[in-house]
Design a protein around this motif. Structure first.
Motif, PDB file in Angstrom:
ATOM      1  N   VAL A 139       0.828  -1.205   0.000  1.00 43.68           N
ATOM      2  CA  VAL A 139       0.000   0.000   0.000  1.00 43.68           C
ATOM      3  C   VAL A 139       0.866   1.260   0.000  1.00 43.68           C
ATOM      4  CG1 VAL A 139      -0.271  -0.175   2.521  1.00 43.68           C
ATOM      5  CG2 VAL A 139      -1.867   1.235   1.226  1.00 43.68           C
ATOM      6  N   GLY A 140       0.440   2.237  -0.797  1.00 45.38           N
ATOM      7  CA  GLY A 140       1.078   3.550  -0.797  1.00 45.38           C
ATOM      8  C   GLY A 140       0.196   4.524  -0.032  1.00 45.38           C
ATOM      9  N   VAL A 141       0.822   5.372   0.747  1.00 48.92           N
ATOM     10  CA  VAL A 141       0.052   6.350   1.518  1.00 48.92           C
ATOM     11  C   VAL A 141       0.468   7.760   1.103  1.00 48.92           C
ATOM     12  CG1 VAL A 141      -0.472   7.226   3.830  1.00 48.92           C
ATOM     13  CG2 VAL A 141      -0.160   4.769   3.470  1.00 48.92           C
ATOM     14  N   PHE A 142      -0.517   8.586   0.719  1.00 53.32           N
ATOM     15  CA  PHE A 142      -0.216   9.940   0.243  1.00 53.32           C
ATOM     16  C   PHE A 142      -1.066  10.989   0.938  1.00 53.32           C
ATOM     17  CE2 PHE A 142      -0.639   7.398  -3.923  1.00 53.32           C
ATOM     18  CZ  PHE A 142       0.583   6.783  -3.756  1.00 53.32           C
ATOM     19  N   VAL A 176       4.846  -0.351 -10.276  1.00 50.73           N
ATOM     20  CA  VAL A 176       5.536  -1.392  -9.516  1.00 50.73           C
ATOM     21  C   VAL A 176       4.549  -2.415  -8.966  1.00 50.73           C
ATOM     22  CG1 VAL A 176       7.570  -0.055  -8.913  1.00 50.73           C
ATOM     23  CG2 VAL A 176       5.589  -0.001  -7.409  1.00 50.73           C
ATOM     24  N   GLY A 177       3.267  -2.215  -9.243  1.00 48.40           N
ATOM     25  CA  GLY A 177       2.290  -3.243  -8.884  1.00 48.40           C
ATOM     26  C   GLY A 177       1.743  -3.159  -7.474  1.00 48.40           C
ATOM     27  N   THR A 178       1.809  -1.978  -6.885  1.00 46.08           N
ATOM     28  CA  THR A 178       1.243  -1.818  -5.544  1.00 46.08           C
ATOM     29  C   THR A 178      -0.285  -1.886  -5.630  1.00 46.08           C
ATOM     30  OG1 THR A 178       3.099  -0.386  -4.982  1.00 46.08           O
ATOM     31  CG2 THR A 178       1.160  -0.286  -3.540  1.00 46.08           C
ATOM     32  N   PRO A 179      -0.900  -2.828  -4.912  1.00 48.35           N
ATOM     33  CA  PRO A 179      -2.346  -3.045  -5.102  1.00 48.35           C
ATOM     34  C   PRO A 179      -3.227  -1.900  -4.613  1.00 48.35           C
ATOM     35  CG  PRO A 179      -1.327  -4.940  -4.019  1.00 48.35           C
ATOM     36  CD  PRO A 179      -0.309  -3.837  -4.021  1.00 48.35           C
ATOM     37  N   PHE A 180      -2.819  -1.179  -3.554  1.00 48.72           N
ATOM     38  CA  PHE A 180      -3.701  -0.155  -3.004  1.00 48.72           C
ATOM     39  C   PHE A 180      -2.959   1.130  -2.656  1.00 48.72           C
ATOM     40  CE2 PHE A 180      -5.593  -4.254  -1.944  1.00 48.72           C
ATOM     41  CZ  PHE A 180      -6.843  -4.098  -2.523  1.00 48.72           C
ATOM     42  N   CYS A 181      -3.689   2.238  -2.790  1.00 51.36           N
ATOM     43  CA  CYS A 181      -3.154   3.513  -2.346  1.00 51.36           C
ATOM     44  C   CYS A 181      -4.176   4.181  -1.437  1.00 51.36           C
ATOM     45  CB  CYS A 181      -2.873   4.428  -3.534  1.00 51.36           C
ATOM     46  SG  CYS A 181      -1.490   3.867  -4.533  1.00 51.36           S
ATOM     47  N   THR A 228     -11.914   9.702   7.744  1.00 50.07           N
ATOM     48  CA  THR A 228     -11.939   8.721   6.656  1.00 50.07           C
ATOM     49  C   THR A 228     -10.893   9.085   5.616  1.00 50.07           C
ATOM     50  OG1 THR A 228     -13.604   9.965   5.430  1.00 50.07           O
ATOM     51  CG2 THR A 228     -14.399   8.237   6.924  1.00 50.07           C
ATOM     52  N   VAL A 229     -10.508   8.085   4.845  1.00 47.61           N
ATOM     53  CA  VAL A 229      -9.556   8.317   3.745  1.00 47.61           C
ATOM     54  C   VAL A 229     -10.080   7.601   2.501  1.00 47.61           C
ATOM     55  CG1 VAL A 229      -7.465   8.594   5.126  1.00 47.61           C
ATOM     56  CG2 VAL A 229      -8.257   6.305   4.498  1.00 47.61           C
ATOM     57  N   THR A 230      -9.548   7.962   1.343  1.00 41.72           N
ATOM     58  CA  THR A 230      -9.913   7.186   0.162  1.00 41.72           C
ATOM     59  C   THR A 230      -8.896   6.073  -0.021  1.00 41.72           C
ATOM     60  OG1 THR A 230      -8.666   8.638  -1.313  1.00 41.72           O
ATOM     61  CG2 THR A 230     -11.008   9.104  -1.044  1.00 41.72           C
ATOM     62  N   VAL A 231      -9.420   4.909  -0.413  1.00 43.54           N
ATOM     63  CA  VAL A 231      -8.564   3.782  -0.752  1.00 43.54           C
ATOM     64  C   VAL A 231      -8.802   3.483  -2.228  1.00 43.54           C
ATOM     65  CG1 VAL A 231      -8.019   1.372  -0.312  1.00 43.54           C
ATOM     66  CG2 VAL A 231      -8.730   2.854   1.563  1.00 43.54           C
ATOM     67  N   ARG A 232      -7.746   3.480  -2.973  1.00 42.42           N
ATOM     68  CA  ARG A 232      -7.853   3.312  -4.411  1.00 42.42           C
ATOM     69  C   ARG A 232      -7.253   1.976  -4.813  1.00 42.42           C
ATOM     70  NH1 ARG A 232      -3.723   3.309  -8.605  1.00 42.42           N
ATOM     71  NH2 ARG A 232      -4.509   4.288 -10.509  1.00 42.42           N
ATOM     72  N   GLU A 233      -7.995   1.253  -5.629  1.00 38.94           N
ATOM     73  CA  GLU A 233      -7.558  -0.069  -6.058  1.00 38.94           C
ATOM     74  C   GLU A 233      -6.831   0.043  -7.388  1.00 38.94           C
ATOM     75  OE1 GLU A 233      -7.638  -4.142  -7.617  1.00 38.94           O
ATOM     76  OE2 GLU A 233      -8.738  -2.467  -8.490  1.00 38.94           O
ATOM     77  N   ARG A 234      -5.749  -0.682  -7.521  1.00 32.60           N
ATOM     78  CA  ARG A 234      -4.856  -0.567  -8.669  1.00 32.60           C
ATOM     79  C   ARG A 234      -5.498  -0.905 -10.015  1.00 32.60           C
ATOM     80  NH1 ARG A 234      -1.000  -5.180  -8.042  1.00 32.60           N
ATOM     81  NH2 ARG A 234      -2.904  -6.217  -8.684  1.00 32.60           N
ATOM     82  N   GLY A 241      -6.351 -12.494   1.809  1.00 35.26           N
ATOM     83  CA  GLY A 241      -7.312 -13.152   0.931  1.00 35.26           C
ATOM     84  C   GLY A 241      -8.647 -13.430   1.603  1.00 35.26           C
ATOM     85  N   ASN A 242      -8.899 -12.802   2.769  1.00 31.43           N
ATOM     86  CA  ASN A 242     -10.154 -13.031   3.487  1.00 31.43           C
ATOM     87  C   ASN A 242     -11.224 -12.002   3.156  1.00 31.43           C
ATOM     88  OD1 ASN A 242      -8.942 -15.193   4.819  1.00 31.43           O
ATOM     89  ND2 ASN A 242      -8.108 -13.846   6.411  1.00 31.43           N
ATOM     90  N   LEU A 243     -10.879 -11.054   2.311  1.00 35.74           N
ATOM     91  CA  LEU A 243     -11.794  -9.955   2.026  1.00 35.74           C
ATOM     92  C   LEU A 243     -11.488  -9.430   0.631  1.00 35.74           C
ATOM     93  CD1 LEU A 243     -13.943  -8.237   3.605  1.00 35.74           C
ATOM     94  CD2 LEU A 243     -12.079  -6.677   4.185  1.00 35.74           C
ATOM     95  N   GLU A 244     -12.541  -8.997  -0.076  1.00 39.35           N
ATOM     96  CA  GLU A 244     -12.350  -8.426  -1.407  1.00 39.35           C
ATOM     97  C   GLU A 244     -12.619  -6.925  -1.354  1.00 39.35           C
ATOM     98  OE1 GLU A 244     -11.512  -9.947  -4.300  1.00 39.35           O
ATOM     99  OE2 GLU A 244     -11.340 -11.936  -3.382  1.00 39.35           O
ATOM    100  N   PHE A 245     -11.815  -6.174  -2.078  1.00 39.90           N
ATOM    101  CA  PHE A 245     -11.981  -4.722  -2.114  1.00 39.90           C
ATOM    102  C   PHE A 245     -13.379  -4.347  -2.596  1.00 39.90           C
ATOM    103  CE2 PHE A 245     -11.705  -0.689  -4.485  1.00 39.90           C
ATOM    104  CZ  PHE A 245     -11.276   0.152  -3.475  1.00 39.90           C
TER     105      PHE A 245
END
Length: 592
Positions: free
Chosen positions: A490-493, A537-542, A556-562, A585-589
């Motif tokens: 995850v990337g955090v901005f 680089v294939g980071t799944p979430f930001c 709250t924050v926004t979570v963005r899926e790759r 793998g226990n949860l889907e975005f």
RNA sequence: GCGCCGGUGGUCUAGUGGUAGGACAUGAGCUUCCCAAGCUCAUAGCCCGGGUUCAAUUCCCGGCCGGCGCACCA
């Protein structure tokens, strides 16, 4: 899409991937500052993390889940190890170059194909040169005479010296497997002498390839993940039921040899029933490996198991299948699944002082009658002098072979290099027939070997993950890596350079790292650029901290899926937990 | 190992017998309230060795490295 177009596209993908790998720290040629060296690559920060994650996934599946034990043996071993393993001879290629067309050929193959010699490889080089001259052998390519051409030895193992001087040669192991076989006597103790048991090792192996090719696909130093599973061939059976429904693409030898042969879509259970996969242990591991490859990100539409043709099988392998993936329209070997029978352990048993056997206890001890002798040496000694020892040997053999010889008053024996027979009074032989209880026997375990190439797998995972698309009219490159193996999770901005936003973002980074996630922080340039950077680089979430984060009561924050670039607003409170669940793998975005 | 082609900033590339220009990336700043925007400035390069030449990144030879083909890949 035509064949040609497809292959051109594939080539471009490969080129782009290699370029991306250099630029983004996945892998690159090593020692570049000194002009580079052929066949050696370094994994950069991203590549090392990806490789580590792939290794962890392998370890979990093939060591932990299977109940096997992992070891870590040296990469250098002394010469006798490789005399036993056959690598010193078998790895030694004899090359002869044609004076006319310049092509190099295996000298031993040239000899074997054109003379009565069946094992030219074992001949010394001068002799091979002689044979070539005597038989006036010619170049297989152009027909020019090879007589008088020098035959050169080329051993694919890296040699070194152990300690000072050159009296104690050692070699860098050409496969990790020998490190396991050599330690078998101690490992079997650790396994409490019970079959079956498995030993894994993830480590480096070295081959001084004549020509390393295609970036990290064929290098001189590479990483293998190997499992050696030791079984009693008569008793142990794999848990085929657990994998019988796994669907696989098979390319059996029979199909490869036939003109219109093709791949078969079949389940493991069917393949075993129909005899396509002859060995059940091999079948079992194919069934285990297939879903695992899928889980780390190999495209199952570009994956198959190919059976070795009889000619390409190693000297030890009874049956062998490779896992292969398609890259640039070519199939590359990802893993080999071989039933090595008792080849390796028998060789080490023979060459070393240790026993590479397991004592197999019978269900019921067996009682056998055994005829033995216990000669009276005070009689045999003076009588036969120096030959007394031979007499004892002869008596022992005779007792086992023919008890009736001891029924009379005297025993007649013949010594090997004498024509006359000797008579020995029976009472001096100490002959007796006793009952002996035998609790079991020493057997040499057979070994099943799934052997994985890690670097090639990493390459395949990257290649199969490479994507190009368009977002808001702008081109985008991203790696659709599985969250489990992605180097950065995850990337955090902060949305902008703003102390308040940055403070919140910093806290989130700490939280996520505490939760065991691999996190990167980025506040440079505009937000879109940072998303693209992580995509590449294939980071799944930001995760982006914006003004809504600090203005509203509920943080709250926004979570963005790759892959989709979709965004969702999530409370910071459960962020670490939610993301960790996704990674496991226990949860889907999309279900958030 | 052989053959063909190639090697210019981090990456991709233009070009030249008088030591180089671009794009992207990177850093600093401005701007910017969610997808590679804009502006200013900055950092940074001719694979190595030898030869020819007043002068070589350029031409020649050798090496190293890479791509492809052949061979090799137990």
């Amino acid at each position: 899409m035509s064949e040609q177009t497809r292959s051109e596209t594939a080539e471009q993908t490969s080129e782009k991937l290699v370029e991306l790998a250099k630029r983004r720290g996945y892998f690159f040629q090593s020692s570049g500052a000194y002009g580079g060296v052929g066949g050696f690559y370094s994994f950069g920060p991203q590549g090392a993390a990806l490789k580590g994650n792939v290794e962890d996934a392998w370890r979990d599946r093939f060591a932990v889940q299977e109940g096997n034990m992992e070891i870590d043996a040296p990469t250098i071993m002394p010469e006798p190890v490789f005399e036993a393993s056959g690598h010193l001879d078998g790895f030694d290629d004899m090359l002869v170059e044609c004076p006319d067309c310049g092509e190099s050929h295996r000298a031993d193959h040239v000899v074997e194909d054109n003379t009565d010699y069946e094992d030219a490889e074992s001949l010394p080089i001068p002799e091979v040169e002689e044979v070539i001259a005597e038989h006036e052998l010619v170049c297989p390519s152009c027909g020019a005479g090879l007589a008088g051409q020098a035959v050169e030895a080329f051993n694919l193992m890296f040699e070194t010296n152990i300690g000072p001087g050159d009296s104690d040669p050692g070699y860098l192991r050409p496969e990790t497997a020998q490190g396991i076989f050599v330690e078998f006597p101690r490992l079997k103790e650790y396994a409490r002498n019970q079959l079956p048991f498995g030993v894994t090792q993830i480590g480096r192996a070295y081959r001084n390839e004549i020509s390393p090719r295609r970036s990290i696909i064929r290098t001189r130093e590479f990483t293998q993940a190997e499992l050696e599973y030791f079984v009693d061939p008569e008793e142990d059976e794999p848990d085929l039921e657990s994998v019988e429904d796994v669907e696989v693409t098979l390319y059996p030898a029979s199909e490869q040899n036939s003109e219109d042969g093709g791949e078969l879509e079949i389940t493991i259970g069917e393949a075993v029933d129909e005899g396509i996969i002859a060995n059940e242990w091999v079948a079992y591991y194919l069934g285990v490996a297939k879903p695992w490859y899928g889980a780390v990100g190999v495209d199952m539409d570009r994956f198959r198991f190919r059976q070795h043709l009889s000619g390409e099988r190693a000297h030890y392998a009874a049956d062998c299948w490779d896992a292969e993936s398609e890259i640039d329209g070519n199939w590359i070997e990802l893993a080999g699944f071989a039933y090595r029978s008792d080849y390796d352990l028998s060789k080490h048993d023979e060459y070393s002082d240790d026993r590479f056997t397991i004592f197999k206890q019978y269900d019921e001890p067996k009682t056998v009658e055994r005829a033995t002798v216990d000669p009276d040496m005070s009689y045999l000694g003076p009588e036969f002098g120096g030959a007394a020892g031979d007499v004892v040997d002869e008596l022992e053999t005779l007792a086992e072979r023919d008890r009736s010889a001891f029924e009379g008053d005297v025993v007649e024996i013949e010594l090997e290099d004498e024509s006359e027979t000797h008579e020995i009074p029976v009472e001096k032989t100490g002959f007796s027939v006793d009952e002996e209880t035998i609790a079991g026997e020493h057997i040499v375990p057979h070994v099943v070997e799934p052997s994985f190439g890690v670097d090639r797998l990493v390459y395949t995972v990257l290649h199969h993950a490479y994507r190009e698309d368009e977002v808001d009219g702008e081109e985008r490159t991203y790696l659709e890596l599985e969250p489990e193996v992605a180097p950065t999770f995850v990337g955090v901005f902060p949305l902008q350079n703003d102390d308040d936003l940055e403070a919140v973002a910093d806290d989130i980074v700490d939280d996520l790292r505490d939760a065991g996630l691999s996190v990167t922080y980025d506040d440079s340039g505009n937000i879109g650029r940072r998303y693209r950077r992580q995509d590449e680089v294939g980071t799944p979430f930001c995760v982006t901290v914006d003004y809504e984060t600090i203005e509203n009561e509920e943080t709250t924050v926004t979570v963005r899926e790759r892959d989709t670039t979709d965004q969702k607003r999530l409370p910071v409170e459960d962020l670490a937990e939610t993301l960790a669940a996704i990674r496991e793998g226990n949860l889907e975005f999309e279900d958030l």
